[in-house]
Scaffold this active site. Structure first.
Site, PDB file in Angstrom:
ATOM      1  N   LYS A  41       0.832  -1.204   0.000  1.00  0.00           N
ATOM      2  CA  LYS A  41       0.000   0.000   0.000  1.00  0.00           C
ATOM      3  C   LYS A  41       0.870   1.258   0.000  1.00  0.00           C
ATOM      4  CE  LYS A  41      -0.546  -0.176   5.036  1.00  0.00           C
ATOM      5  NZ  LYS A  41      -1.508  -0.239   6.155  1.00  0.00           N
ATOM      6  N   TYR A 260      16.482  29.916  11.445  1.00  0.00           N
ATOM      7  CA  TYR A 260      15.352  30.752  11.836  1.00  0.00           C
ATOM      8  C   TYR A 260      15.266  30.858  13.356  1.00  0.00           C
ATOM      9  CZ  TYR A 260      13.271  30.889   7.155  1.00  0.00           C
ATOM     10  OH  TYR A 260      13.015  31.118   5.827  1.00  0.00           O
TER      11      TYR A 260
END
Length: 379
Positions: A41, A260
């Site tokens: 899957k 950041y």
């Protein structure tokens, strides 16, 4: 010889199909008298079903599980005589895809059973699987519903499941009492469907031992090299290696900051490699470690591997870029254009996942489209 695209890619993914096939064989052997299926899957857990399915078929797999009927239809040409099971079951409007592609619906509810029986009345006999929920409380008929069906004298003769299955909730924790509880509930149901093959074990369930194997096991993550049992040594081979190019190497003085929010401050003169991988590539922002506010209480961040040494990730993972501290490597050894292994043989994908507070499954199925993919080996 590697292709020019491989040598110049910003990020690259190498999938070892020999390791994939070997892992399936190992799980098949561990399954004892049962045979092992292969779970394909989500595009073979993100690695590419077009490549994974033929390798597993060549290794001997003949039973395959996918999530949806659409995945099953795509898989059918790759495994012409394989048996393909559809975990989501049959719904009004998609019945024809099951018959056209010889796909086996997994019946998860009385509603789906009604849809399947109506399809049989119109199109004739077709195999199905009965899914019984034994404690997961996610999909499946209750044991009481399954037992009532088994003993129903009015049950149509055309309803003849080729498999009765359930799914273990805690197989990755061998000592969890839920495992024995689910096993007992499952045995109660399978006894009522005498002669019908049974399936309970996922990857972790295979390692629980022969009591859990029944007739068919369903290994998934273990086939792709991931950990199936918490806290145990993983015996599976690494299947996928992710590498990313160093775009720039910078020197940051002691006391300087990076990323950041100035989220990392260096206590020594440091060299930082800016690497072309970010959360758009499935390298989750949460692997930043303490550089992300919501991760302050979680483990330290992930590592990469470069020139024989683990190098720590620092700062915040951004959309396209990540930072690694390469100070402890010889200065001349680290150059822009080099590749850092982000996970693979030297950096266990489950360790990266733990650094991000998640699991290897999520990292694999999150891999973005920007990697140059190379498939090596085979069955």
């Amino acid at each position: 010889m590697q292709s020019p695209e491989f040598l110049s890619a910003s990020s690259r993914l190498t999938v070892d199909l020999t390791a994939l096939a070997d892992n399936w064989r190992a799980m098949n052997e561990r399954s004892g008298k049962a045979r092992a299926a292969a779970v394909l899957k989500a595009d073979a857990y993100g690695l590419g079903v077009v490549h994974a399915a033929p390798a597993l078929y060549a290794a001997g797999a003949r039973d395959f599980f996918v999530a949806s009927v659409e995945e099953g239809a795509d898989l059918r040409p790759l495994v012409p005589d394989g048996r393909i099971y559809i975990l989501a079951g049959m719904w009004p409007g998609n019945e024809e895809l099951f018959f056209e592609n010889d796909l086996v619906p997994i019946i998860n509810s009385e509603e789906q059973l009604a849809v399947f029986m109506a399809a049989l009345s119109e199109r004739g006999d077709h195999p199905c699987v009965l899914h019984v929920d034994t404690g997961m409380n996610r999909l499946g008929l209750s044991p009481e519903e399954a037992l009532a069906l088994a003993h129903d004298p009015a049950r149509p003769a055309s309803f003849s499941p080729v498999l009765v299955m359930s799914h273990l909730a805690c197989a990755d924790d061998p000592g969890h009492p839920m495992n024995r509880y689910q096993l007992q509930r499952f045995r109660e149901v399978t006894a009522a469907f005498e002669g019908v093959p049974a399936s309970l074990a996922n990857s972790g369930g295979v390692f629980l031992g022969a009591d859990y194997h029944f007739d068919l096991t369903r290994p998934g993550i273990a086939v792709y090299g991931g950990e199936a049992v918490n806290g145990a040594v993983n015996p599976m081979k690494a299947v996928v290696t992710a590498e990313a190019r160093i775009v720039q190497v910078r020197t940051v003085p002691s006391g300087g900051t990076a990323s950041y929010g100035a989220s990392v401050r260096f206590g020594r003169d440091s060299r930082i490699a800016t690497v072309a991988i970010g959360y758009a590539d499935g390298y989750h922002r949460s692997v930043s470690g303490g550089g992300v506010t919501l991760r302050q209480a979680m483990p330290s961040g992930a590592f990469g591997f470069l020139h024989g040494m683990k190098v720590p990730h620092v700062g915040r993972v951004t959309m396209d870029l990540s930072l690694f501290d390469v100070t402890d490597l010889p200065e001349a050894a680290v150059r822009a254009g080099d590749y850092i292994e982000v996970f693979g043989r030297n950096v266990v994908i489950d360790d990266v996942a733990r650094a991000g507070g998640t699991i290897g499954y999520e990292l694999l199925t999150s891999l973005g489209r920007r990697y140059h993919r190379t498939y090596v080996g085979g069955a």
